[in-house]
Design a protein around this motif. Structure first.
Motif, PDB file in Angstrom:
ATOM      1  N   LEU A 233      26.758   1.582  40.362  1.00 35.78           N
ATOM      2  CA  LEU A 233      27.891   2.492  40.216  1.00 35.78           C
ATOM      3  C   LEU A 233      29.169   1.883  40.786  1.00 35.78           C
ATOM      4  O   LEU A 233      30.268   2.140  40.291  1.00 35.78           O
ATOM      5  CB  LEU A 233      27.589   3.821  40.918  1.00 35.78           C
ATOM      6  CG  LEU A 233      28.639   4.923  40.806  1.00 35.78           C
ATOM      7  CD1 LEU A 233      28.844   5.333  39.353  1.00 35.78           C
ATOM      8  CD2 LEU A 233      28.240   6.137  41.638  1.00 35.78           C
ATOM      9  N   GLU A 234      29.019   1.040  41.816  1.00 37.08           N
ATOM     10  CA  GLU A 234      30.175   0.420  42.444  1.00 37.08           C
ATOM     11  C   GLU A 234      30.827  -0.634  41.561  1.00 37.08           C
ATOM     12  O   GLU A 234      31.931  -1.089  41.831  1.00 37.08           O
ATOM     13  CB  GLU A 234      29.758  -0.222  43.769  1.00 37.08           C
ATOM     14  CG  GLU A 234      29.220   0.784  44.780  1.00 37.08           C
ATOM     15  CD  GLU A 234      28.615   0.119  45.988  1.00 37.08           C
ATOM     16  OE1 GLU A 234      28.310  -1.093  45.898  1.00 37.08           O
ATOM     17  OE2 GLU A 234      28.451   0.782  47.011  1.00 37.08           O
ATOM     18  N   ASN A 313      36.531   5.053  42.938  1.00 32.60           N
ATOM     19  CA  ASN A 313      35.359   4.329  43.415  1.00 32.60           C
ATOM     20  C   ASN A 313      35.791   3.488  44.612  1.00 32.60           C
ATOM     21  O   ASN A 313      36.547   2.527  44.473  1.00 32.60           O
ATOM     22  CB  ASN A 313      34.812   3.432  42.291  1.00 32.60           C
ATOM     23  CG  ASN A 313      33.540   2.710  42.686  1.00 32.60           C
ATOM     24  OD1 ASN A 313      33.461   2.112  43.753  1.00 32.60           O
ATOM     25  ND2 ASN A 313      32.550   2.747  41.818  1.00 32.60           N
ATOM     26  N   GLU A 314      35.326   3.850  45.799  1.00 31.69           N
ATOM     27  CA  GLU A 314      35.810   3.206  47.026  1.00 31.69           C
ATOM     28  C   GLU A 314      35.402   1.737  47.109  1.00 31.69           C
ATOM     29  O   GLU A 314      36.129   0.919  47.672  1.00 31.69           O
ATOM     30  CB  GLU A 314      35.310   3.971  48.245  1.00 31.69           C
ATOM     31  CG  GLU A 314      35.928   5.366  48.369  1.00 31.69           C
ATOM     32  CD  GLU A 314      35.518   6.070  49.643  1.00 31.69           C
ATOM     33  OE1 GLU A 314      34.795   5.450  50.438  1.00 31.69           O
ATOM     34  OE2 GLU A 314      35.933   7.224  49.835  1.00 31.69           O
ATOM     35  N   LYS A 316      35.148  -0.321  44.546  1.00 33.55           N
ATOM     36  CA  LYS A 316      36.088  -1.049  43.689  1.00 33.55           C
ATOM     37  C   LYS A 316      37.432  -1.213  44.390  1.00 33.55           C
ATOM     38  O   LYS A 316      38.087  -2.257  44.294  1.00 33.55           O
ATOM     39  CB  LYS A 316      36.265  -0.318  42.357  1.00 33.55           C
ATOM     40  CG  LYS A 316      35.058  -0.383  41.445  1.00 33.55           C
ATOM     41  CD  LYS A 316      35.348   0.315  40.122  1.00 33.55           C
ATOM     42  CE  LYS A 316      34.155   0.223  39.171  1.00 33.55           C
ATOM     43  NZ  LYS A 316      34.430   0.892  37.872  1.00 33.55           N
ATOM     44  N   ARG A 405      38.214   3.353  38.998  1.00 25.46           N
ATOM     45  CA  ARG A 405      37.600   4.665  38.790  1.00 25.46           C
ATOM     46  C   ARG A 405      36.077   4.577  38.816  1.00 25.46           C
ATOM     47  O   ARG A 405      35.476   3.549  38.504  1.00 25.46           O
ATOM     48  CB  ARG A 405      38.057   5.275  37.469  1.00 25.46           C
ATOM     49  CG  ARG A 405      37.536   4.550  36.255  1.00 25.46           C
ATOM     50  CD  ARG A 405      38.052   5.147  34.945  1.00 25.46           C
ATOM     51  NE  ARG A 405      37.493   4.408  33.821  1.00 25.46           N
ATOM     52  CZ  ARG A 405      36.338   4.692  33.253  1.00 25.46           C
ATOM     53  NH1 ARG A 405      35.616   5.717  33.697  1.00 25.46           N
ATOM     54  NH2 ARG A 405      35.880   3.984  32.232  1.00 25.46           N
ATOM     55  N   ALA A 406      35.457   5.682  39.174  1.00 19.13           N
ATOM     56  CA  ALA A 406      34.000   5.806  39.141  1.00 19.13           C
ATOM     57  C   ALA A 406      33.563   6.240  37.740  1.00 19.13           C
ATOM     58  O   ALA A 406      34.141   7.155  37.150  1.00 19.13           O
ATOM     59  CB  ALA A 406      33.530   6.822  40.170  1.00 19.13           C
TER      60      ALA A 406
END
Length: 590
Positions: A233-234, A313-314, A316, A405-406
């Protein structure tokens, strides 16, 4: 011959109250491990046998491409300061002082230690490439150890490191590890996938994770069933459906609109009758750091813009900021930069840094989903007001555009456009192209073919030994226990006489166990004076792939063989039992 009556196998009928995932419950119940303290486990007889088998597979495959070392777990502070990680790793690093007051730490990885050897010993391109590995305990001061062996403070890891003269050489070393990992996990009987991943504090240009799907995992994996795209996901991306921009209002210049009490994206969109997709979400953050020269603490503003319906997304963001971590701005910091309360923030009226090296100005990072968009709505930096007709690149200049973005389930695959799915998985480890992060910072140099001094390029490759075992249990269990692949089970076969008081059953069981052991199988003889039901329950619990029941059918010259994974049973003649297993297990023994 291993006899259960002479061994320490403390099985339990109930799982510990704090056990939430299957592997934790069954490792404790089956007597593989016992907890010493939070995140610290003792490996008992069965657990250690299984770990030894996993380690043997890892060592055998790694010896095909590298050389085994064994390095200290205790490291001097200076080593980690040379790489810059003494401060970066924060509270995750176990720190201590010796009797003279010198600062030390317990290694969670060994990039620094391996690079220290390389910088002292490697002098020429003729000594490259090198692949060095070790299998050793690592330490991480987890804030919340949980899920048994999945998140602990001490763990066993195979970590290897490659040193090459150039990027082409690193590609070769990386591919060697990738192929080796496939062989290791195939031999360990795991069902896994390889995904693109975020490098995190390790740094580097490329990394991949080997993942096993399980509800016990802490990672979210985004994948496509159609084209086999998969990413953490990251790191995951997706195609976005086209969005129709709003028509400009008035003369097309930024237009303030009164939005009394409307602070959230949804509130403002509803109030103005637009979609959140036409709004800009403004996130105000800070980077806290220490000035290398003065030693003073410094802070720098980082503002992130994403589409109104998207989430940041932290990981990223950390990658876009070269690994720097952020925190939310405090109210005073918000007012100082925007001259506005939170809820009405936007990109206008602030002079943004032209690039990340422009330290005198705040950073403005804009998600790529906003690049090229026009006539968006953002906060006006004025209480109870927003502003229309905002276009990135026209009305304000970002410091940089980045994928921030996530990704969400159902969005189109970036490769084929099919809907993406999201599943929970556990990482069984990670491979990195480190690049020059450690060799450059720590001063490793060699002479190239032309006699020029150059910096070797590095890779780092890890495998969690405990995670192989826990992943195997997570993917193969039922209400009665678990079953392990033959290659990593503590024993291949358990021979269970139903009544050790019956001399015929007892002698037959010992004869069968001895014959199978003579062929090289790992055999456990359950010679306890217990009821058959107790023995069968324990056999189901402890992960051994096959059980031979020596019972009343012995009078007919027959044994019952039960396969734990399927619960299928077969009657096999006593005389043919060795041939039966030789035929059955021939493809599995490698």
């Amino acid at each position: 011959m291993h006899r259960w009556s002479q061994l320490f196998i403390p099985t339990l009928r109930e799982a510990p109250a704090d056990a939430e995932v299957a592997s934790h419950k069954f490792l404790v119940r089956a007597g593989y491990v016992r907890q010493l303290a939070a995140g610290l486990y003792s490996y008992l007889f069965l657990g250690q046998r299984s770990f030894n088998k996993i380690t043997a597979i890892v060592r055998e495959e790694m010896n095909r491409i590298g050389q085994e070392f064994y390095l200290p777990a205790l490291h001097p502070r200076e080593l980690w300061e040379a790489s810059g990680r003494w401060s970066v790793m924060g509270d995750n690093l176990f720190r201590l002082k010796d009797r003279k007051g010198a600062d030390l730490c317990l290694g969670m990885t060994h990039e620094e230690n391996m690079t220290e050897i390389a910088r002292k010993e490697l002098r020429s391109y003729k000594q490259l490439p090198q692949i060095w590995y070790q299998i050793q305990s690592k330490f991480r001061d987890e804030p919340r150890p949980k899920s048994g062996l999945l998140r602990v403070r001490q763990f066993m890891m195979k970590d290897s490191y490659s040193f090459d003269i150039d990027a082409a050489g690193l590609d070769v070393s990386y591919q060697k590890h990738r192929e080796t990992y496939h062989r290791i996990f195939d031999r360990c009987g795991l069902h896994y996938l390889v995904i693109d991943a975020h490098s995190g504090a390790m740094g580097g240009s490329q990394s991949e994770e080997f993942m096993v799907y399980t509800p016990a995992g802490e990672d979210q994996v985004v994948s496509c069933a159609n084209c086999k795209y998969a990413a953490n996901l990251e790191k995951a991306t997706s195609k976005l459906d086209p969005v129709t921009d709003l028509a400009p209002e008035g003369n097309g210049e930024p237009l303030e609109v009164h939005t009394p009490g409307q602070k959230t994206i949804e509130d403002v969109a509803r109030f103005l009758g637009v979609s959140p997709k036409n709004k800009i979400k403004t996130l105000a953050l800070m980077i806290d750091a220490q000035d290398a020269k003065s030693g003073k603490n410094t802070s720098r503003a980082v503002v992130v813009l994403v589409r109104g319906d998207h989430q940041l997304n932290e990981a990223k963001l950390s990658g876009a900021l070269a690994g720097k971590e952020t925190r939310p701005m405090q109210e005073e910091e918000i007012r100082q930069l925007f001259h506005s309360p939170a809820g009405f923030l936007g990109p206008l009226g602030v002079e943004w840094a032209k690039d990340l090296n422009d330290l005198a100005k705040p950073i403005l990072l804009v998600d790529k989903a906003l690049e090229g968009r026009s006539n968006l709505i953002a906060g006006a930096n004025k209480e109870d007001y927003h502003v229309k007709n905002i276009s990135p690149g026209k009305n304000f200049q970002p410091t940089a555009y980045a994928d921030l973005r996530a990704v969400s389930s159902g969005e189109p695959c970036p490769n084929c456009g099919s809907p993406l799915r999201m599943d929970t998985a556990v990482e069984i480890w990670h491979i990195f192209k480190l690049g020059y992060k450690y060799s450059e910072s720590m001063g490793a140099r060699v002479l190239d073919r032309n006699g020029k001094e150059v910096t070797p390029i590095m890779g780092s490759y890890g495998i969690g030994i405990e995670r192989i075992l826990t992943a195997a249990i997570e993917q193969s269990n039922d209400e009665n226990g678990f079953w392990l692949p033959l290659q990593i089970a503590p024993f291949d076969i358990i021979v269970t006489p139903t009544n050790v008081g019956d001399e015929k059953l007892k002698s037959t069981a010992e004869e069968v166990a001895a014959r199978l052991e003579g062929l090289g199988y790992d055999v456990l003889l359950d010679d306890r004076d217990e009821r058959p039901g107790v023995k069968f329950k324990d056999a189901d619990l402890v992960g051994i792939p096959f059980r031979i029941n020596v019972g009343k059918k012995v009078t007919e010259g027959t044994l019952e063989v039960v396969q734990r994974s399927t619960r299928q049973s077969s009657d096999v003649s006593i005389g043919a039992i060795t041939e039966y297993f030789q035929q059955l297990l021939k493809p599995s023994r490698n």
